[in-house]
Write a protein that holds these residues in place. Structure first.
Motif, PDB file in Angstrom:
ATOM      1  N   GLY A 144       0.758  -1.132  -0.040  1.00 27.68           N
ATOM      2  CA  GLY A 144      -0.178  -0.148  -0.112  1.00 27.68           C
ATOM      3  C   GLY A 144       0.978   1.137   0.018  1.00 27.68           C
ATOM      4  O   GLY A 144       1.803   1.209   0.443  1.00 27.68           O
ATOM      5  N   ILE A 145       0.315   2.458  -0.449  1.00 28.52           N
ATOM      6  CA  ILE A 145       1.205   3.475  -0.468  1.00 28.52           C
ATOM      7  C   ILE A 145       0.092   4.531   0.626  1.00 28.52           C
ATOM      8  O   ILE A 145      -0.964   4.764   0.129  1.00 28.52           O
ATOM      9  N   CYS A 146       0.753   5.026   1.265  1.00 30.15           N
ATOM     10  CA  CYS A 146      -0.151   5.853   2.477  1.00 30.15           C
ATOM     11  C   CYS A 146       0.986   6.697   3.327  1.00 30.15           C
ATOM     12  O   CYS A 146       2.063   6.481   3.052  1.00 30.15           O
ATOM     13  N   PHE A 147       0.183   7.352   4.029  1.00 31.69           N
ATOM     14  CA  PHE A 147       1.060   8.081   5.275  1.00 31.69           C
ATOM     15  C   PHE A 147       1.825   7.254   6.236  1.00 31.69           C
ATOM     16  O   PHE A 147       1.068   6.204   6.465  1.00 31.69           O
ATOM     17  N   GLU A 148       2.891   7.486   6.780  1.00 32.48           N
ATOM     18  CA  GLU A 148       3.490   6.769   7.545  1.00 32.48           C
ATOM     19  C   GLU A 148       2.606   6.462   8.991  1.00 32.48           C
ATOM     20  O   GLU A 148       2.213   7.281   9.467  1.00 32.48           O
ATOM     21  N   PRO A 149       1.985   5.114   9.218  1.00 30.95           N
ATOM     22  CA  PRO A 149       1.360   4.935  10.542  1.00 30.95           C
ATOM     23  C   PRO A 149       2.091   5.127  11.765  1.00 30.95           C
ATOM     24  O   PRO A 149       3.184   5.045  11.866  1.00 30.95           O
ATOM     25  N   ASP A 150       1.206   5.562  12.836  1.00 37.15           N
ATOM     26  CA  ASP A 150       1.588   6.008  13.871  1.00 37.15           C
ATOM     27  C   ASP A 150       1.914   4.558  14.770  1.00 37.15           C
ATOM     28  O   ASP A 150       3.073   4.473  15.409  1.00 37.15           O
ATOM     29  N   LEU A 151       1.076   3.567  14.557  1.00 32.97           N
ATOM     30  CA  LEU A 151       1.199   2.277  15.096  1.00 32.97           C
ATOM     31  C   LEU A 151       1.532   1.327  13.864  1.00 32.97           C
ATOM     32  O   LEU A 151       0.669   1.086  13.002  1.00 32.97           O
ATOM     33  N   SER A 152       2.807   0.895  13.541  1.00 33.24           N
ATOM     34  CA  SER A 152       3.033  -0.143  12.637  1.00 33.24           C
ATOM     35  C   SER A 152       3.579  -1.560  13.128  1.00 33.24           C
ATOM     36  O   SER A 152       4.208  -2.071  12.527  1.00 33.24           O
ATOM     37  N   GLU A 153       2.631  -2.020  14.164  1.00 34.50           N
ATOM     38  CA  GLU A 153       3.042  -3.439  14.602  1.00 34.50           C
ATOM     39  C   GLU A 153       2.518  -4.245  13.387  1.00 34.50           C
ATOM     40  O   GLU A 153       1.654  -4.435  12.765  1.00 34.50           O
TER      41      GLU A 153
END
Length: 293
Positions: A144-153
């Motif tokens: 996926g192409i998106c903004f960097e997630p805050d929680l990336s578990e």
């Protein structure tokens, strides 16, 4: 039932001669006999009648021929298809992407990629930022192409570029001739923005709260390209991601720098941690990372 057994059966069914079938398959006659016997044992009966002078197919053996041919044809097709995919000569890559990235970024990258790999296909799914993260976590999309997630578990994230925002005003606006304006000046106008759920809408609303102002929302829509048309008619102002700027009609609108820009988000590629990706996905990720944004 194995591929080796099927090949042995068809060779013997075609030649009706153990010596000739063995030569065709590059097997010893004993190895060929063992393959035929093991296949007959698995199926539960004789496929051939043998005597000292000749070999004949049983009725059951004759009935197996079209099935065996079809299985071998499917196997060959599968093998060729997978080889072509490894060589990037065939395949479809499905990508989950934020709409503004789909519009502003992907056409140029995919165009360059398809010059190198013209037989590949793409399926682009324009979905909200949060949905991209969920669907990649669930394994629905490889990337996926998106903004960097805050929680990336459970996820890996590779940065592509930093995104900030520009003010979008109609050319008739009193501030249109300014070199830059503040967020407070922008928020003091009627506003046009994207419908929820939208990460762009969320970031703008959060910035409005930080500036202790209330968003005077006049129009909400799905696409930034639509948004710019409402702004051009003087219905309101807006803020858009910088990378979308070249797709705005600047005959009717103006884009201004925002002083003390407070929205900075990293856009990148997200995929599952420790997930063995397809060759197509790996190659496209490399193309994205090498692209100059």
């Amino acid at each position: 039932m194995t591929l080796k057994q099927l090949k042995a059966f068809l060779a013997l069914a075609r030649t009706l001669n153990y010596a000739n079938a063995s030569l065709e398959l590059h097997l010893s006659q004993s190895a060929l006999s063992l393959s035929i016997k093991s296949l007959e044992d698995e199926l539960g009966g004789k496929l051939f009648n043998r005597n000292t002078r000749r070999v004949e197919l049983t009725q059951e053996g004759k009935s197996l021929i079209p099935y065996a041919k079809k299985l071998l044809a499917n196997w060959d097709e599968m093998e060729n298809d997978v080889k072509q995919r490894f060589k990037l000569n065939r395949g479809t890559l499905s990508i989950a992407s934020m709409p503004f990235v789909t519009h502003a970024i992907l056409p140029e990258v995919i165009h360059a990629f398809l010059i190198q790999h013209p037989n590949l296909n793409f399926s682009i799914h324009d979905i909200p930022n949060e949905t991209i993260i969920e669907k990649v976590q669930d394994g629905i999309f490889e990337i996926g192409i998106c903004f960097e997630p805050d929680l990336s578990e459970g996820l890996e994230f590779k940065a592509l570029f930093e995104e900030d925002f520009l003010a979008l005003l109609p050319k008739s606006h009193p501030l249109a001739s300014s070199s830059a304006i503040t967020w407070q000046q922008l928020f003091s106008n009627p506003f046009v923005t994207l419908q929820k759920p939208s990460i762009v809408r969320y970031l703008i609303e959060q910035n409005c709260l930080r500036n202790e102002m209330t968003l005077d929302l006049k129009v909400e829509c799905h696409q930034i390209s639509s948004l710019s048309s409402f702004v051009a008619h003087g219905i309101g102002v807006s803020a858009i991601p910088r990378h979308f700027a070249k797709h705005i009609d600047q005959q009717q609108n103006v884009l201004l720098e925002l002083e003390s820009e407070t929205i900075h988000k990293t856009v990148g590629i997200v995929y599952k941690k420790n997930f063995e990706m397809s060759n197509i996905s790996e190659q496209f990720i490399d193309a994205l990372l090498q692209h100059k944004f």
